[in-house]
Design a protein around this motif. Structure first.
Motif, PDB file in Angstrom:
ATOM      1  N   GLY A 121      -5.765  -0.792   1.284  1.00  0.00           N
ATOM      2  CA  GLY A 121      -5.501   0.355   2.144  1.00  0.00           C
ATOM      3  C   GLY A 121      -5.810   1.671   1.445  1.00  0.00           C
ATOM      4  N   ARG A 122      -6.260   2.651   2.223  1.00  0.00           N
ATOM      5  CA  ARG A 122      -6.607   3.957   1.652  1.00  0.00           C
ATOM      6  C   ARG A 122      -5.355   4.704   1.176  1.00  0.00           C
ATOM      7  N   ALA A 123      -4.263   4.599   1.959  1.00  0.00           N
ATOM      8  CA  ALA A 123      -3.020   5.292   1.607  1.00  0.00           C
ATOM      9  C   ALA A 123      -2.055   4.322   0.926  1.00  0.00           C
ATOM     10  N   ILE A 124      -1.433   4.808  -0.124  1.00  0.00           N
ATOM     11  CA  ILE A 124      -0.406   4.032  -0.820  1.00  0.00           C
ATOM     12  C   ILE A 124       0.830   4.908  -0.987  1.00  0.00           C
ATOM     13  N   GLY A 125       1.996   4.277  -1.035  1.00  0.00           N
ATOM     14  CA  GLY A 125       3.241   5.024  -1.207  1.00  0.00           C
ATOM     15  C   GLY A 125       3.677   5.006  -2.660  1.00  0.00           C
ATOM     16  N   LEU A 126       3.916   6.181  -3.220  1.00  0.00           N
ATOM     17  CA  LEU A 126       4.418   6.298  -4.585  1.00  0.00           C
ATOM     18  C   LEU A 126       5.862   6.774  -4.556  1.00  0.00           C
ATOM     19  N   CYS A 127       6.712   6.139  -5.346  1.00  0.00           N
ATOM     20  CA  CYS A 127       8.108   6.555  -5.422  1.00  0.00           C
ATOM     21  C   CYS A 127       8.203   7.857  -6.208  1.00  0.00           C
ATOM     22  N   VAL A 128       8.817   8.862  -5.597  1.00  0.00           N
ATOM     23  CA  VAL A 128       9.012  10.142  -6.280  1.00  0.00           C
ATOM     24  C   VAL A 128      10.490  10.440  -6.521  1.00  0.00           C
ATOM     25  N   GLU A 129      11.365   9.625  -5.910  1.00  0.00           N
ATOM     26  CA  GLU A 129      12.806   9.832  -6.095  1.00  0.00           C
ATOM     27  C   GLU A 129      13.537   8.557  -5.709  1.00  0.00           C
ATOM     28  N   SER A 130      14.565   8.228  -6.483  1.00  0.00           N
ATOM     29  CA  SER A 130      15.436   7.114  -6.103  1.00  0.00           C
ATOM     30  C   SER A 130      16.834   7.401  -6.641  1.00  0.00           C
ATOM     31  N   HIS A 131      17.818   6.822  -5.946  1.00  0.00           N
ATOM     32  CA  HIS A 131      19.211   7.058  -6.313  1.00  0.00           C
ATOM     33  C   HIS A 131      20.037   5.886  -5.810  1.00  0.00           C
ATOM     34  N   CYS A 132      21.110   5.559  -6.527  1.00  0.00           N
ATOM     35  CA  CYS A 132      21.994   4.487  -6.086  1.00  0.00           C
ATOM     36  C   CYS A 132      23.438   4.829  -6.450  1.00  0.00           C
ATOM     37  N   ASP A 133      24.340   4.666  -5.476  1.00  0.00           N
ATOM     38  CA  ASP A 133      25.778   4.788  -5.697  1.00  0.00           C
ATOM     39  C   ASP A 133      26.361   3.383  -5.670  1.00  0.00           C
ATOM     40  N   TYR A 134      27.112   3.040  -6.699  1.00  0.00           N
ATOM     41  CA  TYR A 134      27.691   1.704  -6.819  1.00  0.00           C
ATOM     42  C   TYR A 134      29.150   1.749  -6.378  1.00  0.00           C
ATOM     43  N   ARG A 135      29.516   0.859  -5.475  1.00  0.00           N
ATOM     44  CA  ARG A 135      30.874   0.824  -4.929  1.00  0.00           C
ATOM     45  C   ARG A 135      31.699  -0.319  -5.516  1.00  0.00           C
ATOM     46  N   SER A 136      31.074  -1.468  -5.713  1.00  0.00           N
ATOM     47  CA  SER A 136      31.759  -2.621  -6.303  1.00  0.00           C
ATOM     48  C   SER A 136      30.709  -3.545  -6.902  1.00  0.00           C
ATOM     49  N   SER A 137      31.160  -4.496  -7.672  1.00  0.00           N
ATOM     50  CA  SER A 137      30.200  -5.363  -8.360  1.00  0.00           C
ATOM     51  C   SER A 137      29.929  -6.633  -7.568  1.00  0.00           C
ATOM     52  N   VAL A 138      28.833  -7.240  -7.911  1.00  0.00           N
ATOM     53  CA  VAL A 138      28.411  -8.515  -7.352  1.00  0.00           C
ATOM     54  C   VAL A 138      27.841  -9.321  -8.512  1.00  0.00           C
ATOM     55  N   PHE A 167       3.112   9.367   0.419  1.00  0.00           N
ATOM     56  CA  PHE A 167       1.862   8.639   0.611  1.00  0.00           C
ATOM     57  C   PHE A 167       0.710   9.477   0.100  1.00  0.00           C
ATOM     58  N   VAL A 168      -0.112   8.827  -0.707  1.00  0.00           N
ATOM     59  CA  VAL A 168      -1.251   9.494  -1.355  1.00  0.00           C
ATOM     60  C   VAL A 168      -2.508   8.663  -1.141  1.00  0.00           C
ATOM     61  N   ASP A 169      -3.647   9.306  -1.321  1.00  0.00           N
ATOM     62  CA  ASP A 169      -4.922   8.612  -1.306  1.00  0.00           C
ATOM     63  C   ASP A 169      -5.002   7.732  -2.548  1.00  0.00           C
ATOM     64  N   ARG A 170      -5.388   6.480  -2.361  1.00  0.00           N
ATOM     65  CA  ARG A 170      -5.444   5.522  -3.469  1.00  0.00           C
ATOM     66  C   ARG A 170      -6.297   6.028  -4.631  1.00  0.00           C
ATOM     67  N   GLU A 171      -7.407   6.680  -4.336  1.00  0.00           N
ATOM     68  CA  GLU A 171      -8.335   7.124  -5.388  1.00  0.00           C
ATOM     69  C   GLU A 171      -7.952   8.472  -5.996  1.00  0.00           C
ATOM     70  N   THR A 172      -7.688   9.462  -5.160  1.00  0.00           N
ATOM     71  CA  THR A 172      -7.460  10.821  -5.655  1.00  0.00           C
ATOM     72  C   THR A 172      -6.016  11.104  -6.028  1.00  0.00           C
ATOM     73  N   ARG A 173      -5.101  10.289  -5.505  1.00  0.00           N
ATOM     74  CA  ARG A 173      -3.653  10.472  -5.687  1.00  0.00           C
ATOM     75  C   ARG A 173      -3.160  11.792  -5.080  1.00  0.00           C
ATOM     76  N   LYS A 174      -3.906  12.344  -4.143  1.00  0.00           N
ATOM     77  CA  LYS A 174      -3.492  13.543  -3.403  1.00  0.00           C
ATOM     78  C   LYS A 174      -2.732  13.100  -2.154  1.00  0.00           C
ATOM     79  N   PRO A 175      -1.678  13.844  -1.769  1.00  0.00           N
ATOM     80  CA  PRO A 175      -0.912  13.485  -0.575  1.00  0.00           C
ATOM     81  C   PRO A 175      -1.793  13.397   0.675  1.00  0.00           C
ATOM     82  N   VAL A 176      -1.485  12.389   1.499  1.00  0.00           N
ATOM     83  CA  VAL A 176      -2.163  12.201   2.784  1.00  0.00           C
ATOM     84  C   VAL A 176      -1.102  11.929   3.841  1.00  0.00           C
ATOM     85  N   GLU A 177      -1.497  12.094   5.093  1.00  0.00           N
ATOM     86  CA  GLU A 177      -0.574  11.765   6.171  1.00  0.00           C
ATOM     87  C   GLU A 177      -0.301  10.270   6.179  1.00  0.00           C
TER      88      GLU A 177
END
Length: 138
Positions: free
Chosen positions: A52-69, A113-123
């Motif tokens: 695919g031409r567009a790929i999604g790159l993670c720019v932020e992530s966060h997690c709140d932990y409430r209890s263990s598993v 979402f960015v262009d796979r080749e240029t890594r510039k943001p795309v729709e």
């Protein structure tokens, strides 16, 4: 709350997910988020991760932990979209012990979402955006 999520996926814990304290280590929850999101993007959203031409790159992530598993418990992972922009999307996830209503962890994950080749943001591609619309919550 469970009813706030639009998509569900069962996540089994694995033996090596437990740390020396006897519970699933915090970093594993981030891998669970990535797995749930990308499973949905490929299966329901039609994302072509290899060509695919567009790929999604993670720019932020966060997690709140409430209890263990701990292994061998399974988690029900809920997925929704809290914000759908032109080139970015904020996924929100909740992890619940299998069949129960008490949340173990809640987090979010932002893709640009960015262009796979240029890594510039795309729709976000039209078909993918259409599928994402079904996960958006007010």
């Amino acid at each position: 709350m469970r009813e706030d999520y639009r998509h569900w996926q069962r996540i089994p814990t694995r033996w090596h997910d437990n740390d020396v304290y006897g519970h699933v280590n915090n970093v594993v929850h981030y891998a669970f988020m990535d797995t749930v999101i990308n499973t949905w993007l490929i299966g329901e959203g039609g994302l072509d991760i290899h060509r695919g031409r567009a790929i999604g790159l993670c720019v932020e992530s966060h997690c709140d932990y409430r209890s263990s598993v701990a292994f061998p418990e399974a988690l029900d992972a809920g997925l929704r979209i809290g914000h759908l922009g032109r080139s970015s999307v904020r996924y929100e996830l909740g992890f619940y012990p299998e069949g129960r209503d008490d949340v173990v962890a809640e987090g979010h994950f932002v893709h640009v979402f960015v262009d796979r080749e240029t890594r510039k943001p795309v729709e976000i591609p039209v078909d993918l955006r259409g599928a994402m619309a079904g996960l958006v919550v007010a």
